[in-house]
Write a protein that holds these residues in place. Structure first.
Motif, PDB file in Angstrom:
ATOM      1  N   ARG A 213     -22.418 -18.856  50.953  1.00  0.00           N
ATOM      2  CA  ARG A 213     -22.145 -18.505  49.551  1.00  0.00           C
ATOM      3  C   ARG A 213     -21.358 -19.616  48.856  1.00  0.00           C
ATOM      4  O   ARG A 213     -21.636 -19.961  47.707  1.00  0.00           O
ATOM      5  N   GLN A 214     -20.367 -20.176  49.548  1.00  0.00           N
ATOM      6  CA  GLN A 214     -19.552 -21.235  48.947  1.00  0.00           C
ATOM      7  C   GLN A 214     -20.385 -22.491  48.678  1.00  0.00           C
ATOM      8  O   GLN A 214     -20.197 -23.165  47.674  1.00  0.00           O
ATOM      9  N   VAL A 215     -21.317 -22.791  49.583  1.00  0.00           N
ATOM     10  CA  VAL A 215     -22.191 -23.945  49.383  1.00  0.00           C
ATOM     11  C   VAL A 215     -23.146 -23.686  48.230  1.00  0.00           C
ATOM     12  O   VAL A 215     -23.319 -24.528  47.344  1.00  0.00           O
ATOM     13  N   GLU A 216     -23.771 -22.511  48.219  1.00  0.00           N
ATOM     14  CA  GLU A 216     -24.760 -22.198  47.188  1.00  0.00           C
ATOM     15  C   GLU A 216     -24.163 -22.143  45.788  1.00  0.00           C
ATOM     16  O   GLU A 216     -24.819 -22.529  44.822  1.00  0.00           O
ATOM     17  N   THR A 217     -22.941 -21.671  45.663  1.00  0.00           N
ATOM     18  CA  THR A 217     -22.318 -21.557  44.347  1.00  0.00           C
ATOM     19  C   THR A 217     -21.631 -22.851  43.907  1.00  0.00           C
ATOM     20  O   THR A 217     -21.198 -22.965  42.762  1.00  0.00           O
ATOM     21  N   GLY A 218     -21.500 -23.811  44.819  1.00  0.00           N
ATOM     22  CA  GLY A 218     -20.820 -25.054  44.486  1.00  0.00           C
ATOM     23  C   GLY A 218     -19.312 -24.953  44.575  1.00  0.00           C
ATOM     24  O   GLY A 218     -18.602 -25.923  44.277  1.00  0.00           O
ATOM     25  N   ASN A 219     -18.812 -23.805  44.986  1.00  0.00           N
ATOM     26  CA  ASN A 219     -17.368 -23.615  45.079  1.00  0.00           C
ATOM     27  C   ASN A 219     -16.749 -24.570  46.100  1.00  0.00           C
ATOM     28  O   ASN A 219     -15.661 -25.099  45.885  1.00  0.00           O
ATOM     29  N   ILE A 220     -17.459 -24.805  47.199  1.00  0.00           N
ATOM     30  CA  ILE A 220     -16.912 -25.720  48.208  1.00  0.00           C
ATOM     31  C   ILE A 220     -16.832 -27.140  47.655  1.00  0.00           C
ATOM     32  O   ILE A 220     -15.885 -27.864  47.952  1.00  0.00           O
ATOM     33  N   ASP A 221     -17.805 -27.528  46.828  1.00  0.00           N
ATOM     34  CA  ASP A 221     -17.756 -28.855  46.213  1.00  0.00           C
ATOM     35  C   ASP A 221     -16.543 -28.996  45.305  1.00  0.00           C
ATOM     36  O   ASP A 221     -15.898 -30.046  45.288  1.00  0.00           O
ATOM     37  N   PHE A 222     -16.235 -27.945  44.565  1.00  0.00           N
ATOM     38  CA  PHE A 222     -15.059 -27.975  43.690  1.00  0.00           C
ATOM     39  C   PHE A 222     -13.799 -28.250  44.506  1.00  0.00           C
ATOM     40  O   PHE A 222     -12.993 -29.110  44.159  1.00  0.00           O
ATOM     41  N   HIS A 223     -13.648 -27.521  45.608  1.00  0.00           N
ATOM     42  CA  HIS A 223     -12.445 -27.675  46.432  1.00  0.00           C
ATOM     43  C   HIS A 223     -12.430 -29.024  47.159  1.00  0.00           C
ATOM     44  O   HIS A 223     -11.378 -29.668  47.248  1.00  0.00           O
ATOM     45  N   LEU A 224     -13.589 -29.449  47.655  1.00  0.00           N
ATOM     46  CA  LEU A 224     -13.646 -30.749  48.314  1.00  0.00           C
ATOM     47  C   LEU A 224     -13.365 -31.875  47.333  1.00  0.00           C
ATOM     48  O   LEU A 224     -12.657 -32.833  47.659  1.00  0.00           O
ATOM     49  N   ARG A 225     -13.904 -31.792  46.129  1.00  0.00           N
ATOM     50  CA  ARG A 225     -13.669 -32.824  45.116  1.00  0.00           C
ATOM     51  C   ARG A 225     -12.188 -32.861  44.753  1.00  0.00           C
ATOM     52  O   ARG A 225     -11.605 -33.934  44.592  1.00  0.00           O
ATOM     53  N   SER A 226     -11.571 -31.688  44.643  1.00  0.00           N
ATOM     54  CA  SER A 226     -10.153 -31.615  44.282  1.00  0.00           C
ATOM     55  C   SER A 226      -9.266 -32.236  45.358  1.00  0.00           C
ATOM     56  O   SER A 226      -8.303 -32.937  45.055  1.00  0.00           O
ATOM     57  N   GLU A 227      -9.588 -31.956  46.606  1.00  0.00           N
ATOM     58  CA  GLU A 227      -8.729 -32.371  47.712  1.00  0.00           C
ATOM     59  C   GLU A 227      -9.107 -33.734  48.292  1.00  0.00           C
ATOM     60  O   GLU A 227      -8.239 -34.514  48.650  1.00  0.00           O
ATOM     61  N   TYR A 228     -10.417 -34.004  48.403  1.00  0.00           N
ATOM     62  CA  TYR A 228     -10.871 -35.200  49.117  1.00  0.00           C
ATOM     63  C   TYR A 228     -11.694 -36.163  48.266  1.00  0.00           C
ATOM     64  O   TYR A 228     -12.162 -37.176  48.767  1.00  0.00           O
TER      65      TYR A 228
END
Length: 106
Positions: free
Chosen positions: A59-74
């Motif tokens: 779900r996090q991958v499909e919604t792009g939520n993980i990208d948001f957090h990865l972009r913010s942190e890394y």
């Protein structure tokens, strides 16, 4: 932080987790887990936890939520993590260092 920092943090977290993880359940989570166990006919709550983690991850991958957090942190995305190269490296703006260890098929 960078893509290399993410790779290091993932490796460290995987090592720290090991093969088992203890989770303290509150009443609501315990009741939900009991209902899922009954519905799916399993006496193994670990199977339901594995399914839950897979579902959450997908779900996090499909919604792009993980990208948001990865972009913010890394300062990278999940696709960049999978490829082992940042967008800048893919477009020739930077020279990547080869590392096939982080390639993961979703």
């Amino acid at each position: 932080m960078t893509l290399d920092h993410l790779q290091t943090d993932v490796e460290n977290a995987a090592r720290d987790l090991g093969d088992e993880c203890t989770v303290v359940l509150d009443a609501e989570t315990r009741n939900e887990l009991a209902l899922l166990s009954a519905a799916y006919g399993t006496d193994d709550p670990a199977e339901l936890f594995r399914r839950a983690i897979h579902g959450l991850f997908q779900r996090q991958v499909e919604t792009g939520n993980i990208d948001f957090h990865l972009r913010s942190e890394y300062d990278c995305t999940y696709d960049e993590y999978l490829s082992g190269m940042t967008f800048a490296e893919m477009t020739g703006q930077q020279t990547p260092e080869p590392n096939d260890d982080r390639r993961y098929q979703f």
